[in-house]
Design a protein around this motif. Structure first.
Motif, PDB file in Angstrom:
ATOM      1  N   UNK A  84      22.192   6.329  -1.278  1.00  0.00           N
ATOM      2  CA  UNK A  84      23.356   6.277  -2.165  1.00  0.00           C
ATOM      3  C   UNK A  84      23.900   4.862  -2.312  1.00  0.00           C
ATOM      4  N   UNK A  85      23.622   3.963  -1.383  1.00  0.00           N
ATOM      5  CA  UNK A  85      24.125   2.601  -1.606  1.00  0.00           C
ATOM      6  C   UNK A  85      23.027   1.598  -1.989  1.00  0.00           C
ATOM      7  N   UNK A  86      21.802   2.094  -2.152  1.00  0.00           N
ATOM      8  CA  UNK A  86      20.746   1.230  -2.675  1.00  0.00           C
ATOM      9  C   UNK A  86      19.986   0.436  -1.612  1.00  0.00           C
ATOM     10  N   UNK A  87      20.477   0.442  -0.384  1.00  0.00           N
ATOM     11  CA  UNK A  87      19.832  -0.324   0.683  1.00  0.00           C
ATOM     12  C   UNK A  87      18.407   0.175   0.949  1.00  0.00           C
ATOM     13  N   UNK A  88      18.128   1.414   0.560  1.00  0.00           N
ATOM     14  CA  UNK A  88      16.802   1.989   0.784  1.00  0.00           C
ATOM     15  C   UNK A  88      15.704   1.137   0.148  1.00  0.00           C
ATOM     16  N   UNK A  89      16.039   0.444  -0.934  1.00  0.00           N
ATOM     17  CA  UNK A  89      15.040  -0.395  -1.598  1.00  0.00           C
ATOM     18  C   UNK A  89      14.556  -1.478  -0.637  1.00  0.00           C
ATOM     19  N   UNK A  90      15.482  -2.056   0.086  1.00  0.00           N
ATOM     20  CA  UNK A  90      15.086  -3.096   1.048  1.00  0.00           C
ATOM     21  C   UNK A  90      14.417  -2.520   2.271  1.00  0.00           C
ATOM     22  N   UNK A  91      14.908  -1.366   2.737  1.00  0.00           N
ATOM     23  CA  UNK A  91      14.282  -0.765   3.916  1.00  0.00           C
ATOM     24  C   UNK A  91      12.856  -0.310   3.604  1.00  0.00           C
ATOM     25  N   UNK A  92      12.674   0.328   2.458  1.00  0.00           N
ATOM     26  CA  UNK A  92      11.325   0.763   2.077  1.00  0.00           C
ATOM     27  C   UNK A  92      10.380  -0.435   2.036  1.00  0.00           C
ATOM     28  N   UNK A  93      10.848  -1.504   1.413  1.00  0.00           N
ATOM     29  CA  UNK A  93      10.000  -2.694   1.306  1.00  0.00           C
ATOM     30  C   UNK A  93       9.641  -3.219   2.693  1.00  0.00           C
ATOM     31  N   UNK A  94      10.598  -3.203   3.583  1.00  0.00           N
ATOM     32  CA  UNK A  94      10.360  -3.661   4.960  1.00  0.00           C
ATOM     33  C   UNK A  94       9.274  -2.806   5.632  1.00  0.00           C
ATOM     34  N   UNK A  95       9.380  -1.488   5.456  1.00  0.00           N
ATOM     35  CA  UNK A  95       8.394  -0.586   6.061  1.00  0.00           C
ATOM     36  C   UNK A  95       7.003  -0.840   5.463  1.00  0.00           C
TER      37      UNK A  95
ATOM     38  N   UNK B  51      14.413   0.530  -9.708  1.00  0.00           N
ATOM     39  CA  UNK B  51      14.356  -0.879  -9.343  1.00  0.00           C
ATOM     40  C   UNK B  51      13.300  -1.567 -10.210  1.00  0.00           C
ATOM     41  N   UNK B  52      13.726  -2.468 -11.090  1.00  0.00           N
ATOM     42  CA  UNK B  52      12.777  -3.073 -12.032  1.00  0.00           C
ATOM     43  C   UNK B  52      11.663  -3.870 -11.334  1.00  0.00           C
ATOM     44  N   UNK B  53      11.886  -4.287 -10.103  1.00  0.00           N
ATOM     45  CA  UNK B  53      10.874  -5.095  -9.402  1.00  0.00           C
ATOM     46  C   UNK B  53       9.906  -4.248  -8.578  1.00  0.00           C
ATOM     47  N   UNK B  54      10.143  -2.940  -8.571  1.00  0.00           N
ATOM     48  CA  UNK B  54       9.397  -2.066  -7.667  1.00  0.00           C
ATOM     49  C   UNK B  54       7.872  -2.222  -7.776  1.00  0.00           C
ATOM     50  N   UNK B  55       7.335  -2.025  -8.982  1.00  0.00           N
ATOM     51  CA  UNK B  55       5.880  -2.005  -9.135  1.00  0.00           C
ATOM     52  C   UNK B  55       5.275  -3.363  -8.764  1.00  0.00           C
ATOM     53  N   UNK B  56       5.910  -4.407  -9.265  1.00  0.00           N
ATOM     54  CA  UNK B  56       5.392  -5.732  -9.014  1.00  0.00           C
ATOM     55  C   UNK B  56       5.447  -6.080  -7.532  1.00  0.00           C
ATOM     56  N   UNK B  57       6.539  -5.736  -6.885  1.00  0.00           N
ATOM     57  CA  UNK B  57       6.698  -6.117  -5.475  1.00  0.00           C
ATOM     58  C   UNK B  57       5.638  -5.434  -4.610  1.00  0.00           C
ATOM     59  N   UNK B  58       5.290  -4.218  -4.981  1.00  0.00           N
ATOM     60  CA  UNK B  58       4.280  -3.496  -4.223  1.00  0.00           C
ATOM     61  C   UNK B  58       2.895  -4.135  -4.404  1.00  0.00           C
ATOM     62  N   UNK B  59       2.592  -4.473  -5.637  1.00  0.00           N
ATOM     63  CA  UNK B  59       1.304  -5.103  -5.916  1.00  0.00           C
ATOM     64  C   UNK B  59       1.228  -6.484  -5.253  1.00  0.00           C
ATOM     65  N   UNK B  60       2.348  -7.227  -5.337  1.00  0.00           N
ATOM     66  CA  UNK B  60       2.372  -8.546  -4.691  1.00  0.00           C
ATOM     67  C   UNK B  60       2.186  -8.451  -3.187  1.00  0.00           C
ATOM     68  N   UNK B  61       2.710  -7.386  -2.629  1.00  0.00           N
ATOM     69  CA  UNK B  61       2.636  -7.215  -1.180  1.00  0.00           C
ATOM     70  C   UNK B  61       1.193  -7.090  -0.700  1.00  0.00           C
ATOM     71  N   UNK B  62       0.413  -6.224  -1.352  1.00  0.00           N
ATOM     72  CA  UNK B  62      -0.975  -6.073  -0.900  1.00  0.00           C
ATOM     73  C   UNK B  62      -1.783  -7.344  -1.184  1.00  0.00           C
ATOM     74  N   UNK B  63      -1.372  -8.052  -2.242  1.00  0.00           N
ATOM     75  CA  UNK B  63      -2.063  -9.317  -2.514  1.00  0.00           C
ATOM     76  C   UNK B  63      -1.745 -10.358  -1.449  1.00  0.00           C
ATOM     77  N   UNK B  64      -0.466 -10.369  -1.062  1.00  0.00           N
ATOM     78  CA  UNK B  64      -0.036 -11.335  -0.042  1.00  0.00           C
ATOM     79  C   UNK B  64      -0.858 -11.168   1.248  1.00  0.00           C
TER      80      UNK B  64
END
Ligand code: C2E
Ligand code: CA
Ligand code: CA
Length: 420
Positions: A225-236, A268-281
């Motif tokens: 509900x406060x949006x922090x999940x976007x950062x936590x998911x990315x961290x995981x 989250x507009x960055x969702x798809x890109x951030x995921x793809x960038x992550x595996x590339x990184x």
């Protein structure tokens, strides 16, 4: 003293009267109602200020009619579309008012759907500041916001405790993320064909500095509900990518790990890109990272979801539909989305032994999925009977306590090493 539009007490006068009334009647217990109109801003914007004013006058008239002859009752207009009523505690009178408002609102001719929300607070201390009383009734009223069927809610000790718990979670979350208090556990999946563990789901835990471990059910809803999940998911996801990368570096191969993707990510507009960038990184082939999207997210915004799924597919990810059967699953969903694996919700597996209908449904789901080339994972199997039923009916994987509970990384690695 009196509000120009409705003729009720203004907030100042109202507060004074409430205070004096309670002080002078120390032996009487009072109840406070905070009443407001749902989506009042929308009414003002779309139907004009006059329509809004007319409605406010109507509601204040209802309040006056119902409460004016009640002894020691004070009512007034707090602000905008918010009204307050303070009266000697009387459940019958209160319930009567709730019914009265419902009935009278139906009679009101308006082009829009009209509802009110009431926050109710039984005042425990007659000397409590009126601002505090209003604040508590407001917290209670928040419980009905956006809830179609709930129009009144009480301020209780449970609600107070819940709000404090949530506030603590919010106060601590940033620090917890920075200091690595969120840790990833792994729950292996069991492949029935080959009788061996195969891949795992990454499940987050909050390991507090004092050693206590908090389960995601306690904090994920707050973060959603406060949006922090976007950062936590990315961290995981990042942690899991590191795990996969280590495996690849040491053995040239890795287990496939699935991660949860909160529905909030779809906004989250960055969702798809951030995921793809992550595996590339980390230079890991995306086939090692599976994505679990919960069934109910599929019905949120069909177009957006379909685009996301297609994009992720093209990028090489495997998509799982999580919690299948827990919400309003529809066959349209199965025909419109190209996901690869379906996880049957735990609530079905739970009833295998006791409900013949459930058994038919599970058989049917498995058969249907297989004709569409979708693999099936059953979640939450805990007994031998459940496992045997699932095996006999062609289920592909089981993720459940019968085989493994979620475990820390070291333990998961040991399990894998032992298997080799
Ligand atoms: P989920 O995605 O449906 O995950 C499965 C949950 O079922 C896990 O609970 C797992 O421990 C539990 N489970 C598995 N087998 C059994 C069983 O045999 N019996 C019982 N009683 N439970 C079983 P957990 O780890 O508490 O996670 C709860 C939910 O929190 C997850 O449900 C998921 O929706 C969410 N979650 C967990 N980690 C994350 C994350 O990193 N990101 C997001 N967005 N959500 C997460
Ligand atoms: Ca999941
Ligand atoms: Ca699930």
């Amino acid at each position: 003293e009196h509000d120009g539009l409705t003729g009720l007490y203004t907030i100042q006068k109202f507060s004074q009267c409430v205070k004096r009334n309670m002080e002078n009647n120390q032996d009487t217990k009072f109840t406070f109602i905070r009443l407001d109109i749902e989506r009042f801003k929308m009414i003002n914007n779309f139907y004009g200020v006059e329509a809004g004013d007319r409605l406010l006058v109507y509601i204040s008239g209802l309040i006056e009619t119902y409460w004016q002859d009640v002894e020691n009752c004070v009512f007034g207009r707090i602000d905008g579309d918010v009204f307050g009523i303070c009266f000697p505690k009387d459940e019958k009178k209160l319930n009567g008012f709730i019914l009265y408002i419902k009935r009278e609102l139906k009679k009101y001719k308006a082009a829009y759907y009209l509802e009110t929300a009431m926050g109710i607070y039984d005042i425990l201390d007659n000397n409590l500041d009126v601002r505090n009383i209003i604040a508590r009734a407001t917290l209670a009223a928040k419980q009905c916001k956006g809830q179609y069927m709930i129009h009144e809610a009480r301020y209780t000790e449970e609600l107070r405790a819940k709000i404090i718990r949530e506030q603590n979670i919010i106060n601590e979350m940033e620090h917890a993320l920075e200091t690595g208090e969120f840790v990833v556990y792994f729950q292996p999946k069991y492949e029935l064909d080959h009788c061996r563990p195969s891949g795992a789901e990454a499940l987050v835990r909050w390991k507090k500095a004092d050693g206590t471990i908090v389960s995601p059910g306690d904090f994920i809803p707050v973060f959603e509900s406060n949006g922090f999940i976007i950062r936590l998911d990315y961290y995981v996801w990042d942690q899991v990518c590191q795990f996969i990368k280590n495996n690849l570096a040491h053995r040239g191969d890795s287990e496939v790990i699935s991660v949860n993707v909160s529905r909030v990510n779809l906004y989250n507009p960055d969702f798809l890109e951030s995921l793809v960038n992550l595996v590339e990184k980390y230079k890991i082939p995306p086939k090692y990272l599976n994505l679990e999207l919960t069934e109910s997210a599929f019905s949120d915004d069909a177009r957006m979801m379909q685009n996301a799924v297609d994009y992720l597919h093209k990028a090489g990810f495997t998509i799982l539909m999580d919690d299948f059967g827990s919400g309003y699953s529809s066959f349209g969903m199965l025909q419109n989305y190209n996901f690869d694996i379906m996880k049957i919700d735990m609530s079905f597996v739970r009833q295998i032994e006791t409900n013949t209908k459930t058994r038919s449904i599970i058989r049917f789901i498995i058969e249907m999925a297989h004709t569409m080339d979708i693999k099936i994972i059953a979640e939450g199997a805990e007994t031998k009977e459940q496992v045997e039923f699932l095996r006999d009916n062609g289920c592909d994987y089981i993720q459940g306590y019968y085989f493994y509970k979620p475990m820390p990384e070291e333990e998961f690695v040991k399990l894998l090493d032992a298997g080799r």
